[in-house]
Design a protein around this motif. Structure first.
Motif, mmCIF file in Angstrom:
data_model
loop_
_atom_site.group_PDB
_atom_site.id
_atom_site.type_symbol
_atom_site.label_atom_id
_atom_site.label_comp_id
_atom_site.label_asym_id
_atom_site.label_seq_id
_atom_site.Cartn_x
_atom_site.Cartn_y
_atom_site.Cartn_z
ATOM 1 N N PRO A 73 68.916 12.981 41.854
ATOM 2 C CA PRO A 73 67.608 13.606 42.065
ATOM 3 C C PRO A 73 66.391 12.760 41.689
ATOM 4 O O PRO A 73 65.271 13.226 41.841
ATOM 5 C CB PRO A 73 67.683 14.841 41.169
ATOM 6 N N ILE A 74 66.589 11.535 41.197
ATOM 7 C CA ILE A 74 65.425 10.681 40.935
ATOM 8 C C ILE A 74 65.103 9.935 42.237
ATOM 9 O O ILE A 74 65.966 9.259 42.800
ATOM 10 C CB ILE A 74 65.723 9.641 39.836
ATOM 11 N N GLY A 82 72.409 2.036 39.265
ATOM 12 C CA GLY A 82 73.005 2.770 40.378
ATOM 13 C C GLY A 82 73.315 4.216 40.016
ATOM 14 O O GLY A 82 73.254 5.099 40.857
ATOM 15 N N ARG A 83 73.671 4.455 38.735
ATOM 16 C CA ARG A 83 74.066 5.816 38.361
ATOM 17 C C ARG A 83 72.928 6.601 37.716
ATOM 18 O O ARG A 83 73.156 7.551 36.977
ATOM 19 C CB ARG A 83 75.256 5.751 37.395
ATOM 20 N N LEU A 84 71.693 6.204 38.004
ATOM 21 C CA LEU A 84 70.550 6.916 37.420
ATOM 22 C C LEU A 84 70.559 8.393 37.817
ATOM 23 O O LEU A 84 70.253 9.270 37.010
ATOM 24 C CB LEU A 84 69.244 6.263 37.886
ATOM 25 N N GLY A 85 70.918 8.659 39.062
ATOM 26 C CA GLY A 85 70.970 10.047 39.535
ATOM 27 C C GLY A 85 72.006 10.833 38.740
ATOM 28 O O GLY A 85 71.767 11.987 38.353
ATOM 29 N N ALA A 108 70.536 11.791 35.489
ATOM 30 C CA ALA A 108 69.612 12.926 35.610
ATOM 31 C C ALA A 108 70.391 14.237 35.720
ATOM 32 O O ALA A 108 70.047 15.240 35.094
ATOM 33 C CB ALA A 108 68.705 12.727 36.826
ATOM 34 N N ARG A 109 71.472 14.210 36.506
ATOM 35 C CA ARG A 109 72.265 15.441 36.652
ATOM 36 C C ARG A 109 72.971 15.793 35.341
ATOM 37 O O ARG A 109 73.042 16.952 34.946
ATOM 38 C CB ARG A 109 73.295 15.278 37.781
ATOM 39 N N PHE A 110 73.475 14.757 34.658
ATOM 40 C CA PHE A 110 74.134 14.957 33.363
ATOM 41 C C PHE A 110 73.176 15.660 32.402
ATOM 42 O O PHE A 110 73.539 16.616 31.715
ATOM 43 C CB PHE A 110 74.552 13.583 32.808
ATOM 44 N N MET A 111 71.937 15.160 32.342
ATOM 45 C CA MET A 111 70.960 15.757 31.431
ATOM 46 C C MET A 111 70.593 17.171 31.900
ATOM 47 O O MET A 111 70.505 18.098 31.091
ATOM 48 C CB MET A 111 69.723 14.863 31.337
ATOM 49 N N VAL A 140 74.213 7.357 24.799
ATOM 50 C CA VAL A 140 74.717 8.357 25.742
ATOM 51 C C VAL A 140 74.363 7.946 27.174
ATOM 52 O O VAL A 140 75.213 7.932 28.071
ATOM 53 C CB VAL A 140 74.152 9.769 25.423
ATOM 54 N N ALA A 141 73.097 7.575 27.351
ATOM 55 C CA ALA A 141 72.673 7.145 28.692
ATOM 56 C C ALA A 141 73.466 5.913 29.120
ATOM 57 O O ALA A 141 73.927 5.820 30.261
ATOM 58 C CB ALA A 141 71.183 6.839 28.701
ATOM 59 N N THR A 142 73.639 4.968 28.213
ATOM 60 C CA THR A 142 74.378 3.751 28.565
ATOM 61 C C THR A 142 75.776 4.102 29.060
ATOM 62 O O THR A 142 76.255 3.530 30.038
ATOM 63 C CB THR A 142 74.468 2.796 27.350
ATOM 64 N N LEU A 143 76.417 5.070 28.382
ATOM 65 C CA LEU A 143 77.768 5.455 28.787
ATOM 66 C C LEU A 143 77.768 6.116 30.165
ATOM 67 O O LEU A 143 78.608 5.810 31.006
ATOM 68 C CB LEU A 143 78.379 6.397 27.739
ATOM 69 N N VAL A 144 76.825 7.025 30.395
ATOM 70 C CA VAL A 144 76.784 7.680 31.711
ATOM 71 C C VAL A 144 76.544 6.623 32.792
ATOM 72 O O VAL A 144 77.176 6.637 33.853
ATOM 73 C CB VAL A 144 75.676 8.763 31.770
ATOM 74 N N LEU A 145 75.644 5.689 32.520
ATOM 75 C CA LEU A 145 75.306 4.677 33.517
ATOM 76 C C LEU A 145 76.481 3.750 33.805
ATOM 77 O O LEU A 145 76.565 3.127 34.854
ATOM 78 C CB LEU A 145 74.089 3.863 33.075
#
Ligand code: SAH
Length: 496
Positions: free
Chosen positions: A142-143, A170-173, A176-179, A207-212
């Motif tokens: 969604p970004i 690449g996994r920024l979206g 956003a969904r995770f958050m 946390v963000a680093t892991l999701v990304l």
């Protein structure tokens, strides 16, 4: 280009518009299941239809004839095709219209009809006739980032888009969904003030680093831990920064364009950068401007310096900082990255490793010689030329010219290495190449044999950093060898 505001004055309502310093207001239009008309059915229409459909619009294409792709979409019920010339009645319930006919008179009629109905209109490549324009889009839904030059320089807008594209993971979206999916739970668990600090830490921390990285489950556990800590530390002052993290980043051989996208992204996040001597100024220039930079290159000896690096990593991460440990080439190839990983693990500090282009690969590319080749070599070994360091190589194995050997840190030991290989049975004709400062200003490539490489290096005043490549591949010359094993029809351009 002020057409939109000039041609639709709001003076008639007794208002005096402010002088616009922005040509267009960027807004995000919700098109989900809303009717949008595209006039024209060519290649350009195909592209516009694709964007509109991505946003969920119900697209009607008005054109006597359409591109086969649009035909197929119409046959699948994905859009409606009206095979006719444009008439204003086609706009009956449209919420937006795109004129993509390539014919000025038709486009003008579409624009006039749209304006008369108050329907936003985009005329492709014609800002004057348009009331809205398509921006260059970076889609990490969604970004979504939209870039526009207001029609002044679409090429420039696209370049800006490319730069942003490289910068956004690449996994920024997914982040956003995770958050987004955890907002309600966090809202229940934390008060408004604590919540803001919490999300800041999530967005900029481990946390963000892991999701990304795509490590969703670990991210989930890390988030749960952060949430617990935030609940336990009620005073906002102590809730400050959570645990920091370390990025062990390979900086590549020196040319900043050879950084990976992830290296670039994490360099933009880091608060502190610990860098080695081999990390070029040009690479450091790509890091966050206000990051603290600390040179930790080894002068000599090494073990004291390595201990200092460990201390700095632990100290800064303990202060909640994001630490980039930037190493030349790849961090896990002759870079002591393994020791740093051990120290970080012992202190429970999260770490992300980002591979870099190691000197062997950069040097091979610079000299255009293959490290493996179907006729010349089917294996390759990276060895350290600091022969007193750790286990000694098996010289007999390395003396085989059909095996490629890449020697790091070998310039000072060149004569010694040659002697060892000769004693193990290598011929004086055994090909050898030296690549000094691969990808950096002053790059130098020398080709020779075990018989003359030391003399060549001396005559050319080779200095570190330089890499030595040994084996038949070191004599490779594409122009001479290239066609020998290529079947005639392939050489003539016939696909194999
Ligand atoms: N981690 C690094 C290697 C560090 S050891 C990597 O993966 O590349 C240092 C040695 O790497 C130098 O002595 C030299 O042999 C080699 N090296 C590093 N950068 C180089 C470059 N730009 N050109 C040639 N050799 C290089």
């Amino acid at each position: 280009m002020r057409t939109a505001s000039e041609s639709v004055p709001c003076g008639h309502a007794g208002l005096s518009p402010a002088a616009a310093d922005m040509d267009y207001l960027p807004v995000f239009l919700r098109l989900d299941a809303r009717p949008v008309v595209v006039v024209g059915g060519g290649q350009v229409a195909v592209r516009k239809v694709a964007w509109l459909r991505r946003a969920g619009a119900c697209v009607t294409v008005v054109a006597p004839r359409v591109h086969p792709e649009l035909e197929q979409q119409a046959a699948r019920g994905q859009l409606r095709h009206i095979p006719a010339a444009f008439s204003p009645a086609h706009l009956a319930d449209a919420v937006a219209v795109v004129a993509a006919t390539g014919e000025r008179t038709v486009n003008e009629r579409v624009a006039a009809a749209a304006r008369a109905r108050g329907v936003p209109v985009n005329v492709v490549d014609d800002a004057e006739l348009s009331t809205f324009i398509f921006p260059a889009i970076v889609d990490r839904s969604p970004i979504v980032v939209a870039v526009s030059s207001a029609g002044h320089a679409p090429v420039l807008a696209r370049r800006v888009r490319e730069q942003i594209e490289a910068l956004l993971p690449g996994r920024l979206g997914a982040l956003a969904r995770f958050m987004g999916a955890r907002r309600k739970a966090v809202q229940r668990a934390l008060g408004a003030v604590a919540r803001r600090g919490f999300w800041e830490r999530i967005a900029s921390g481990p946390v963000a680093t892991l999701v990304l990285q795509g490590a969703g489950e670990r991210a989930e556990r890390a988030l749960a831990r952060e949430l617990l800590t935030s609940q336990l530390t009620s005073a906002p002052a102590t809730a400050g920064r959570g645990l920091g993290e370390v990025y062990l980043i390979g900086a590549g051989p020196g040319d900043p364009d050879l950084l990976t996208l992830r290296a670039l992204q994490l360099l933009q996040r880091a608060d502190v950068i610990l860098y080695d001597r081999l990390v070029s100024e040009a690479v450091l220039d790509r890091a966050r401007r206000d990051a603290e930079r600390i040179f930790v290159g080894r002068q000599s000896g090494g073990s004291d310096q390595q201990r200092r690096i460990h201390e700095l990593l632990v100290r800064f991460a303990g202060e909640g900082k994001r630490v980039a440990r930037l190493k030349g080439g790849d961090p896990l190839v002759f870079g002591r990255g393994g020791e740093e990983l051990e120290v970080l693990a012992a202190h429970g500090i999260p770490c992300t490793v980002v591979p870099g282009i190691t000197a062997a690969l950069a040097a091979a590319a610079a000299a255009e010689l293959p490290l493996t080749h179907r006729r010349l070599a089917s294996s390759v070994t990276f060895v350290s030329g600091q022969l007193s360091d750790g286990a000694l190589p098996d010289w007999r194995f390395l003396a085989n010219p059909e095996h490629t050997v890449v020697v790091y840190m070998g310039v000072a030991q060149l004569a010694n290495i040659v002697a060892k290989l000769r004693a193990a049975g290598a011929a004086p004709e055994h090909p050898a190449a030296i690549i000094e400062r691969a990808t950096l200003p002053g790059q130098q490539i020398l080709r020779g044999t075990l018989g003359n490489i030391a003399a060549l290096a001396q005559a050319s005043e080779v200095e570190p950093p330089a890499i030595l490549i040994l084996g038949d591949v070191a004599a490779f010359a594409a122009a001479e060898a290239g066609t020998a094993s290529v079947p005639a029809e392939a050489a003539a351009g016939v696909p194999a």
